[in-house]
Design a protein around this motif. Sequence first.
Motif, PDB file in Angstrom:
ATOM      1  N   SER A  64       5.671   8.476   5.476  1.00 59.02           N
ATOM      2  CA  SER A  64       5.779   9.638   6.364  1.00 59.02           C
ATOM      3  C   SER A  64       4.438   9.788   7.066  1.00 59.02           C
ATOM      4  O   SER A  64       3.407   9.334   6.574  1.00 59.02           O
ATOM      5  CB  SER A  64       6.135  10.910   5.620  1.00 59.02           C
ATOM      6  N   THR A 119      -1.349  10.780   5.193  1.00 56.98           N
ATOM      7  CA  THR A 119      -2.763  10.907   4.850  1.00 56.98           C
ATOM      8  C   THR A 119      -3.350  12.240   5.309  1.00 56.98           C
ATOM      9  O   THR A 119      -3.030  12.726   6.391  1.00 56.98           O
ATOM     10  CB  THR A 119      -3.599   9.744   5.443  1.00 56.98           C
ATOM     11  N   GLU A 160      -5.444   4.415   4.650  1.00 61.50           N
ATOM     12  CA  GLU A 160      -4.904   5.775   4.559  1.00 61.50           C
ATOM     13  C   GLU A 160      -4.490   6.017   3.111  1.00 61.50           C
ATOM     14  O   GLU A 160      -3.514   5.433   2.631  1.00 61.50           O
ATOM     15  CB  GLU A 160      -3.733   5.963   5.534  1.00 61.50           C
ATOM     16  N   LYS A 219       1.028  -0.909  11.623  1.00 60.67           N
ATOM     17  CA  LYS A 219       1.232  -0.487  10.240  1.00 60.67           C
ATOM     18  C   LYS A 219       1.838  -1.540   9.325  1.00 60.67           C
ATOM     19  O   LYS A 219       1.663  -1.470   8.116  1.00 60.67           O
ATOM     20  CB  LYS A 219       2.200   0.710  10.226  1.00 60.67           C
ATOM     21  N   GLU A 279      -2.739   7.750   0.211  1.00 62.81           N
ATOM     22  CA  GLU A 279      -1.561   8.623   0.220  1.00 62.81           C
ATOM     23  C   GLU A 279      -0.886   8.692  -1.152  1.00 62.81           C
ATOM     24  O   GLU A 279      -0.644   7.655  -1.778  1.00 62.81           O
ATOM     25  CB  GLU A 279      -0.552   8.117   1.272  1.00 62.81           C
ATOM     26  N   ASP A 284      -1.921   3.057   3.086  1.00 62.26           N
ATOM     27  CA  ASP A 284      -1.172   2.729   4.306  1.00 62.26           C
ATOM     28  C   ASP A 284      -2.182   2.191   5.331  1.00 62.26           C
ATOM     29  O   ASP A 284      -2.608   2.911   6.231  1.00 62.26           O
ATOM     30  CB  ASP A 284      -0.484   4.025   4.786  1.00 62.26           C
TER      31      ASP A 284
HETATM   32 MG    MG Z   1      -0.167   7.001   6.774  1.00 63.80          MG
END
Ligand code: MG
Length: 280
Positions: free
Chosen positions: A72, A247, A135, A174, A137, A156
Motif C-alpha cells: 500500500s 512507509t 522504504e 518498485k 514498512e 519496499d
Molecule cells: Mg512503500
Amino acid sequence: MKAYKTVQGFVIEYQNQYFLSRHQDWDLFINREDLFFELQREIQLLSPVPEYKSLIDNSLQAPIQSQEVWASGVTYLRSRDARMEESKKAGGDNFYDRVYDAERPELFFKSTPHRVVGSGQKVRIRRDSKWNVPEPELTLFINSKGQISGYTIGNDMSSRDIEGENPLYLPQAKSYDKSTAIGPCITILDEPILSETLIKIEILRYEIPYFSDSVAINRMKRKHTELVEFLFRETSFPHGCFLMTGTGIVPPDDFTLEVGDEIRISIEGIGTLVNTVETK
Ligand code: MG
Ligand code: DO4
C-alpha cells in the motif's frame, strides 16, 4: 510467537525457547486458521532445543513460499508529501494528495516470491536509476481466508527518480529483481499489534551510521483491516499473501542508496531485517 523459515526446517521461537516444527510445507504451515493457538498446541508436543537458534543464525530464508507480495502507498503524511514533491515537475503531484484522502487506498502488486530476499541477503538498486531509497514498512501476513495472522518487516525498495518522472512508471520503480526484502520471521500474535509499535531504520555507510529515523505505526492514516478489505475484495490468494503497509519514513531528498550500504530495519516484537545493497 515467531516462525522462522530456515534451510533445515521451520523454527518456532516462544518465550526464548526454540522448537523445530514437523511441518515441511511453509504454505500449509502459515495458513492454518487460529495460527497462534495452532502453534501453541504444536510446541506442546515438541521439545525445545537451544541449538535450533543456530539454524536461524546460519541458514535463514525469507519467510515466504508461494505468496504474492502487495504494497500500500501514501498511508502516512510523510509519504504523501515526498511523492507530491518528487512528481511536481511531471505534474503528477495531485494524484497523491487525492489518494491520501480518498476512500479507496493505493494498493499495488510488488513481487512474486522469486524477487524477494530475506534478512542477511542482498537487495538491489536498478542500473538505470540514480535516486534510490529503502522504504521500511510493517508488513502483514494475511492467510487465504483474509485474516491478518502475522507481522513481518518489509523493505519496499524504490527508485524515486523513475516514480517521480511519471506515476505510470510505478511498477518499474518498485518491482524488479531483489527489490523486496521481508523477514527475519513472521511474528504471530493472539491480538493485533500494538499501535505504539515503532519502526526504526538505520543505514550504515562504510559501517558508520549515515541515516536513521523512526515512526510509530499509529501515525498511519488507514487501518490494517481497511487495506486488507480492499485487497481481498476481488482478488483471491490461495496461499495467503504479504501486504506492506506503506512507509512513514523518507530520507531527505539529497539521500540516495549506494552499493555496499547496510540497511537495518527494526520493529519491536518482530526483530531486525538486515540487507546490504548489492553491486549493480
Ligand atoms: Mg512503500
Ligand atoms: O505511490 C507511490 C508508492 C508509495 C509507497 O510505496 C509508500 O507510501 O510506501
